[in-house]
Motif scaffolding. Structure first.
Motif, PDB file in Angstrom:
ATOM      1  N   ALA A 179     157.141  49.325 -35.253  1.00 33.83           N
ATOM      2  CA  ALA A 179     157.108  50.790 -35.208  1.00 33.83           C
ATOM      3  C   ALA A 179     156.269  51.353 -36.349  1.00 33.83           C
ATOM      4  O   ALA A 179     155.497  52.299 -36.155  1.00 33.83           O
ATOM      5  N   SER A 180     156.396  50.776 -37.534  1.00 30.55           N
ATOM      6  CA  SER A 180     155.600  51.278 -38.658  1.00 30.55           C
ATOM      7  C   SER A 180     154.119  51.001 -38.440  1.00 30.55           C
ATOM      8  O   SER A 180     153.264  51.839 -38.754  1.00 30.55           O
ATOM      9  N   GLY A 181     153.774  49.847 -37.874  1.00 29.91           N
ATOM     10  CA  GLY A 181     152.375  49.556 -37.570  1.00 29.91           C
ATOM     11  C   GLY A 181     151.819  50.516 -36.541  1.00 29.91           C
ATOM     12  O   GLY A 181     150.698  51.021 -36.687  1.00 29.91           O
ATOM     13  N   ALA A 182     152.581  50.776 -35.490  1.00 33.69           N
ATOM     14  CA  ALA A 182     152.140  51.719 -34.462  1.00 33.69           C
ATOM     15  C   ALA A 182     151.984  53.120 -35.037  1.00 33.69           C
ATOM     16  O   ALA A 182     151.040  53.845 -34.707  1.00 33.69           O
ATOM     17  N   THR A 183     152.881  53.502 -35.921  1.00 30.88           N
ATOM     18  CA  THR A 183     152.801  54.816 -36.549  1.00 30.88           C
ATOM     19  C   THR A 183     151.539  54.940 -37.396  1.00 30.88           C
ATOM     20  O   THR A 183     150.854  55.966 -37.363  1.00 30.88           O
ATOM     21  N   ILE A 184     151.198  53.892 -38.129  1.00 34.86           N
ATOM     22  CA  ILE A 184     149.988  53.913 -38.947  1.00 34.86           C
ATOM     23  C   ILE A 184     148.755  54.070 -38.067  1.00 34.86           C
ATOM     24  O   ILE A 184     147.843  54.862 -38.375  1.00 34.86           O
ATOM     25  N   VAL A 185     148.711  53.356 -36.946  1.00 32.04           N
ATOM     26  CA  VAL A 185     147.567  53.447 -36.037  1.00 32.04           C
ATOM     27  C   VAL A 185     147.462  54.849 -35.449  1.00 32.04           C
ATOM     28  O   VAL A 185     146.371  55.433 -35.391  1.00 32.04           O
ATOM     29  N   VAL A 186     148.579  55.409 -35.024  1.00 28.65           N
ATOM     30  CA  VAL A 186     148.570  56.748 -34.422  1.00 28.65           C
ATOM     31  C   VAL A 186     148.145  57.793 -35.446  1.00 28.65           C
ATOM     32  O   VAL A 186     147.319  58.669 -35.151  1.00 28.65           O
ATOM     33  N   VAL A 187     148.668  57.719 -36.657  1.00 29.93           N
ATOM     34  CA  VAL A 187     148.305  58.694 -37.694  1.00 29.93           C
ATOM     35  C   VAL A 187     146.826  58.575 -38.038  1.00 29.93           C
ATOM     36  O   VAL A 187     146.126  59.590 -38.190  1.00 29.93           O
ATOM     37  N   ALA A 188     146.308  57.358 -38.144  1.00 26.54           N
ATOM     38  CA  ALA A 188     144.883  57.177 -38.443  1.00 26.54           C
ATOM     39  C   ALA A 188     144.022  57.745 -37.322  1.00 26.54           C
ATOM     40  O   ALA A 188     143.015  58.413 -37.581  1.00 26.54           O
ATOM     41  N   HIS A 189     144.419  57.498 -36.085  1.00 22.41           N
ATOM     42  CA  HIS A 189     143.662  58.012 -34.937  1.00 22.41           C
ATOM     43  C   HIS A 189     143.683  59.545 -34.904  1.00 22.41           C
ATOM     44  O   HIS A 189     142.641  60.180 -34.698  1.00 22.41           O
ATOM     45  N   LEU A 190     144.860  60.129 -35.098  1.00 18.24           N
ATOM     46  CA  LEU A 190     144.962  61.590 -35.089  1.00 18.24           C
ATOM     47  C   LEU A 190     144.186  62.209 -36.236  1.00 18.24           C
ATOM     48  O   LEU A 190     143.515  63.235 -36.072  1.00 18.24           O
ATOM     49  N   THR A 191     144.250  61.596 -37.408  1.00 13.03           N
ATOM     50  CA  THR A 191     143.522  62.113 -38.561  1.00 13.03           C
ATOM     51  C   THR A 191     142.025  62.080 -38.304  1.00 13.03           C
ATOM     52  O   THR A 191     141.308  63.031 -38.619  1.00 13.03           O
ATOM     53  N   LYS A 192     141.567  60.996 -37.716  1.00 16.00           N
ATOM     54  CA  LYS A 192     140.134  60.861 -37.439  1.00 16.00           C
ATOM     55  C   LYS A 192     139.670  61.898 -36.422  1.00 16.00           C
ATOM     56  O   LYS A 192     138.588  62.460 -36.554  1.00 16.00           O
ATOM     57  N   ASN A 193     140.481  62.162 -35.403  1.00 20.02           N
ATOM     58  CA  ASN A 193     140.067  63.079 -34.339  1.00 20.02           C
ATOM     59  C   ASN A 193     140.353  64.549 -34.640  1.00 20.02           C
ATOM     60  O   ASN A 193     139.644  65.420 -34.146  1.00 20.02           O
ATOM     61  N   LEU A 194     141.376  64.832 -35.418  1.00 19.78           N
ATOM     62  CA  LEU A 194     141.700  66.232 -35.706  1.00 19.78           C
ATOM     63  C   LEU A 194     140.874  66.795 -36.856  1.00 19.78           C
ATOM     64  O   LEU A 194     140.657  67.999 -36.931  1.00 19.78           O
ATOM     65  N   PHE A 195     140.427  65.941 -37.741  1.00 24.30           N
ATOM     66  CA  PHE A 195     139.626  66.381 -38.876  1.00 24.30           C
ATOM     67  C   PHE A 195     138.257  65.718 -38.781  1.00 24.30           C
ATOM     68  O   PHE A 195     138.052  64.626 -39.299  1.00 24.30           O
ATOM     69  N   PRO A 196     137.316  66.381 -38.097  1.00 24.01           N
ATOM     70  CA  PRO A 196     136.014  65.753 -37.878  1.00 24.01           C
ATOM     71  C   PRO A 196     135.252  65.552 -39.190  1.00 24.01           C
ATOM     72  O   PRO A 196     135.416  66.297 -40.149  1.00 24.01           O
ATOM     73  N   ASN A 197     134.415  64.544 -39.173  1.00 21.62           N
ATOM     74  CA  ASN A 197     133.587  64.223 -40.329  1.00 21.62           C
ATOM     75  C   ASN A 197     132.368  65.138 -40.314  1.00 21.62           C
ATOM     76  O   ASN A 197     131.501  65.026 -39.447  1.00 21.62           O
ATOM     77  N   HIS A 198     132.280  66.048 -41.267  1.00 23.08           N
ATOM     78  CA  HIS A 198     131.193  67.024 -41.297  1.00 23.08           C
ATOM     79  C   HIS A 198     129.855  66.362 -41.614  1.00 23.08           C
ATOM     80  O   HIS A 198     128.811  66.812 -41.146  1.00 23.08           O
ATOM     81  N   GLN A 199     129.866  65.297 -42.379  1.00 19.94           N
ATOM     82  CA  GLN A 199     128.628  64.586 -42.668  1.00 19.94           C
ATOM     83  C   GLN A 199     128.071  63.941 -41.410  1.00 19.94           C
ATOM     84  O   GLN A 199     126.865  63.954 -41.180  1.00 19.94           O
ATOM     85  N   MET A 200     128.953  63.387 -40.578  1.00 16.46           N
ATOM     86  CA  MET A 200     128.511  62.768 -39.328  1.00 16.46           C
ATOM     87  C   MET A 200     127.931  63.824 -38.397  1.00 16.46           C
ATOM     88  O   MET A 200     126.908  63.591 -37.745  1.00 16.46           O
ATOM     89  N   ALA A 201     128.560  64.987 -38.336  1.00 15.10           N
ATOM     90  CA  ALA A 201     128.038  66.069 -37.489  1.00 15.10           C
ATOM     91  C   ALA A 201     126.669  66.521 -37.977  1.00 15.10           C
ATOM     92  O   ALA A 201     125.756  66.764 -37.172  1.00 15.10           O
ATOM     93  N   ALA A 202     126.501  66.612 -39.290  1.00 14.53           N
ATOM     94  CA  ALA A 202     125.208  67.017 -39.842  1.00 14.53           C
ATOM     95  C   ALA A 202     124.141  65.965 -39.534  1.00 14.53           C
ATOM     96  O   ALA A 202     122.997  66.319 -39.208  1.00 14.53           O
ATOM     97  N   LEU A 203     124.492  64.687 -39.626  1.00 19.54           N
ATOM     98  CA  LEU A 203     123.541  63.624 -39.292  1.00 19.54           C
ATOM     99  C   LEU A 203     123.146  63.663 -37.815  1.00 19.54           C
ATOM    100  O   LEU A 203     121.979  63.449 -37.470  1.00 19.54           O
ATOM    101  N   GLN A 204     124.085  63.968 -36.949  1.00 23.93           N
ATOM    102  CA  GLN A 204     123.774  64.060 -35.521  1.00 23.93           C
ATOM    103  C   GLN A 204     122.826  65.218 -35.245  1.00 23.93           C
ATOM    104  O   GLN A 204     121.894  65.090 -34.448  1.00 23.93           O
TER     105      GLN A 204
END
Length: 82
Positions: A42-67
């Motif tokens: 459960a803790s491993g799954a929670t870490i994966v879900v939190v990392a995924h949500l963090t990555k998708n909810l808070f976009p990387n502005h540097q990556m957007a600028a590079l695109q």
């Protein structure tokens, strides 16, 4: 069901007249091991879900600028090569 032990009994099992016992036996039942494994999963799954949500909810502005820069470079090259 396993018998409940008090803290006093547990401490008495760890300390004797000579001091702290260095040889302590810990018994894990199947139920306890199952709970430990489920908690780790459960803790491993929670870490994966939190990392995924963090990555998708808070976009990387540097990556957007590079695109955007890459898109501008492609458009500039297309116009110059025509």
């Amino acid at each position: 069901m396993a018998e409940k032990r008090s803290i006093k009994d547990l401490i008495d099992g760890l300390v004797d007249k000579d001091g702290i016992k260095t040889e302590v036996t810990v018994t894990l039942t199947n139920q306890t091991l199952t709970k430990i494994v489920l908690a780790l999963l459960a803790s491993g799954a929670t870490i994966v879900v939190v990392a995924h949500l963090t990555k998708n909810l808070f976009p990387n502005h540097q990556m957007a600028a590079l695109q955007v820069d890459t898109k501008n470079i492609k458009e500039t090259l297309k116009t110059q090569l025509k």
